[in-house]
Design an enzyme around this catalytic site. Structure first.
Site, PDB file in Angstrom:
ATOM      1  N   PHE A 226       0.862  -1.184   0.000  1.00 49.30           N
ATOM      2  CA  PHE A 226       0.000   0.000   0.000  1.00 49.30           C
ATOM      3  C   PHE A 226       0.902   1.239   0.000  1.00 49.30           C
ATOM      4  CE2 PHE A 226      -3.061   3.039   1.847  1.00 49.30           C
ATOM      5  CZ  PHE A 226      -4.106   2.839   0.976  1.00 49.30           C
TER       6      PHE A 226
ATOM      7  N   ASP B 244       1.299  -4.455   9.016  1.00 47.06           N
ATOM      8  CA  ASP B 244       0.168  -3.554   8.790  1.00 47.06           C
ATOM      9  C   ASP B 244      -1.076  -4.425   8.633  1.00 47.06           C
ATOM     10  OD1 ASP B 244      -1.806  -1.877   7.810  1.00 47.06           O
ATOM     11  OD2 ASP B 244      -0.409  -0.659   6.644  1.00 47.06           O
TER      12      ASP B 244
ATOM     13  N   TYR C 145     -11.147   2.599  10.283  1.00 42.25           N
ATOM     14  CA  TYR C 145     -12.336   2.956   9.484  1.00 42.25           C
ATOM     15  C   TYR C 145     -12.717   1.916   8.452  1.00 42.25           C
ATOM     16  CZ  TYR C 145      -8.603   4.843   6.425  1.00 42.25           C
ATOM     17  OH  TYR C 145      -7.465   4.998   5.671  1.00 42.25           O
ATOM     18  N   LYS C 146     -11.978   0.801   8.398  1.00 41.19           N
ATOM     19  CA  LYS C 146     -12.312  -0.246   7.423  1.00 41.19           C
ATOM     20  C   LYS C 146     -13.234  -1.273   8.087  1.00 41.19           C
ATOM     21  CE  LYS C 146      -8.295   0.742   4.633  1.00 41.19           C
ATOM     22  NZ  LYS C 146      -6.841   0.666   4.590  1.00 41.19           N
TER      23      LYS C 146
ATOM     24  N   ARG D 100     -12.600  -4.492  -7.109  1.00 43.54           N
ATOM     25  CA  ARG D 100     -12.410  -5.157  -5.812  1.00 43.54           C
ATOM     26  C   ARG D 100     -13.714  -5.130  -5.023  1.00 43.54           C
ATOM     27  NH1 ARG D 100      -8.542  -2.235  -1.364  1.00 43.54           N
ATOM     28  NH2 ARG D 100     -10.429  -1.016  -1.148  1.00 43.54           N
TER      29      ARG D 100
HETATM   30  C1  LIG Z   1      -6.170   1.816   4.514  1.00 45.44           C
HETATM   31  C2  LIG Z   1      -4.720   1.543   4.704  1.00 45.44           C
HETATM   32  C3  LIG Z   1      -3.922   2.475   5.347  1.00 45.44           C
HETATM   33  C4  LIG Z   1      -4.525   3.762   5.829  1.00 45.44           C
HETATM   34  O1  LIG Z   1      -3.632   4.631   6.401  1.00 45.44           O
HETATM   35  P1  LIG Z   1      -4.145   5.958   7.123  1.00 45.44           P
HETATM   36  O2  LIG Z   1      -2.913   6.684   7.412  1.00 45.44           O
HETATM   37  O3  LIG Z   1      -4.867   5.550   8.369  1.00 45.44           O
HETATM   38  O4  LIG Z   1      -5.040   6.681   6.171  1.00 45.44           O
HETATM   39  C5  LIG Z   1      -2.587   2.162   5.533  1.00 45.44           C
HETATM   40  N1  LIG Z   1      -2.082   0.986   5.104  1.00 45.44           N
HETATM   41  C6  LIG Z   1      -2.843   0.066   4.465  1.00 45.44           C
HETATM   42  C7  LIG Z   1      -2.256  -1.226   4.038  1.00 45.44           C
HETATM   43  C8  LIG Z   1      -4.178   0.329   4.242  1.00 45.44           C
HETATM   44  O5  LIG Z   1      -4.934  -0.568   3.628  1.00 45.44           O
END
Ligand SMILES: *Cc1c(COP(=O)(O)O)cnc(C)c1O
Length: 411
Positions: free
Chosen positions: A126, A196, A221-222, A370
């Site tokens: 990511f 992560d 938030y997911k 997705r």
């Molecule tokens: C959604 C997501 C994030 C989000 O990071 P924020 O800083 O909280 O916006 C980070 N890493 C991964 C792998 C994600 O899927």
């Protein structure tokens, strides 16, 4: 033998988690397959926000830090996340964003092995993880970031490796790393792993303690349904907590924040990873999101995720073959997370056409559509209806409508 709607309805009727759907306020006529990107609204959140704003903020004002337990919220909510990820209550804290928490962990943990200069990660991780990693290494003298293809990660771990930064479930493909195996492999080589869990927490059963995980972050938030921009969580195994000194420091992570002293003394334990003041309205929303898991064992949720995913894949095979959809998510449940992704040459337009038809999934560049499978509130008939709509869009060529080719907005 083809799958019938009757059979799908029977799966819903036999689903022991079916009632959990009523804990959420979902819009009519929408099939929401994006709970892995922004979770839905728990009914309790609405009531809680009203209480937070009118009573706690409006009436109790500053007294709420004590009277309503605001000051303890990062630890209290962290302790509620702990059972969802197989951690102990004092090993998890809620604070900041995933991005910021990665900076904290990378810079603090790298200092434990100053003779090892490499932070190793996966190409195609990511992007925020790679961005913050590239900055974090600049903050640590002598450190550099190395990014290698996914299948080369394990072999790249060596005597120079200080930290390995991996996303447990890949945001695009849903491919899942073997947490226990890789963490152990890195430890044998003298390196530590930061996991992560953004696409795992609240979806895939996690056993951070049992699997030897030492450092992790995850998203609020997911799958945790904490609301837009919900604070993230940070995990440090007990045995490492006192050894780490955060580079990003603030009064909330101080041993005595209200002594107002000039000198920094880290708070004992995980609390040292707080920096500034927690956003209390968002903290309260996240707490409601986590409470929507009450009484729903992760193993049962995962079993349903697997069944929903398998139904989705089987229906696509039956109803959409010949339309160039290529599943890129692992068929083996042990090797995947809780979303299913397909390559398609016109993935963007297809995704827009689906959204116009009430099926909300998302597009991931350059060619992936997705679908998030969230067992807390999705039923088997939702999956049936989503695939029916997708099949119709492909058969009619609805996705070719020029309005679905326009890019540029956030989806
Ligand atoms: C959604 C997501 C994030 C989000 O990071 P924020 O800083 O909280 O916006 C980070 N890493 C991964 C792998 C994600 O899927």
């Amino acid at each position: 033998m083809s799958i019938t709607l009757e059979r799908v309805r029977a799966m819903d009727a036999a689903d022991p988690l079916r009632h959990l759907h009523d804990r959420f306020l979902l819009p009519d006529n929408i099939i929401y397959l994006d709970g892995n990107s922004l979770g839905v609204l728990p009914a309790g959140t609405l009531r809680k926000q009203q209480d937070m704003v009118l009573n706690q903020w409006g009436h109790s004002l500053i007294r709420s830090w004590n009277d309503h337990g605001w000051i303890d919220a990062p630890q209290r909510i962290g302790a509620k996340i702990a059972p969802l990820i197989g951690a102990r209550p004092h090993e998890v804290i809620v604070t900041d964003s995933v991005t910021v928490n990665l900076f904290k962990l990378i810079t603090a943990a790298a200092a434990l092995s100053p003779d090892r200069p490499v932070l190793l990660s996966e190409a195609g991780n990511f992007h925020t993880d790679l961005h913050v990693a590239s900055g974090a290494v600049d903050a640590v003298p002598g450190m550099r970031l190395e990014v290698v293809p996914r299948d080369a990660v394990e072999d790249a771990i060596g005597p120079q490796t200080n930290l390995l930064l991996l996303t447990h479930v890949h945001y695009k493909s849903a491919a899942r790393f073997d947490m226990a195996g890789i963490t152990a492999r890195a430890r044998e080589a003298g390196a530590r792993t930061i996991w992560d869990l953004s696409h795992s927490a609240g979806a895939v059963p996690l056993h951070l303690g049992r699997d030897g995980a030492e450092l992790a972050v995850g998203c609020g938030y997911k799958y945790l349904n904490g609301g837009p921009g919900a604070p993230a969580f940070l995990y440090v195994a007990e045995h490492l907590q006192e050894a780490l000194t955060p580079l990003l420091r603030g009064w909330m992570g101080h041993a005595t924040p209200f002594a107002f002293s000039d000198d920094y003394v880290p708070a004992p334990g995980i609390a040292r990873f707080l920096a500034g003041t927690p956003p209390m309205l968002s903290m309260a929303a996240l707490e409601c999101g986590i409470e929507s898991f009450n009484g729903a064992p992760m193993e049962a949720l995962w079993a349903k995720s697997v069944a929903l995913f398998d139904l989705f894949a089987a229906l696509i095979d039956e109803r959409c073959s010949g339309h160039a959809l290529d599943c890129i998510s692992p068929p083996d449940p042990d090797l995947r997370g809780s979303h299913i992704s397909y390559r398609h040459p016109h993935a963007f337009a297809l995704c827009q056409a689906l959204i116009a038809d009430g099926v909300i999934g998302d597009f991931r560049a350059p060619d992936v559509v997705r679908f998030g499978i969230t067992p807390l509130y999705l039923g088997y008939e939702d999956i049936w209806n989503a695939v029916e709509r997708l099949a119709r869009i492909l058969e009619t060529g609805f996705w070719r409508d020029p309005r679905f080719a326009v890019r540029g907005k956030v989806t």
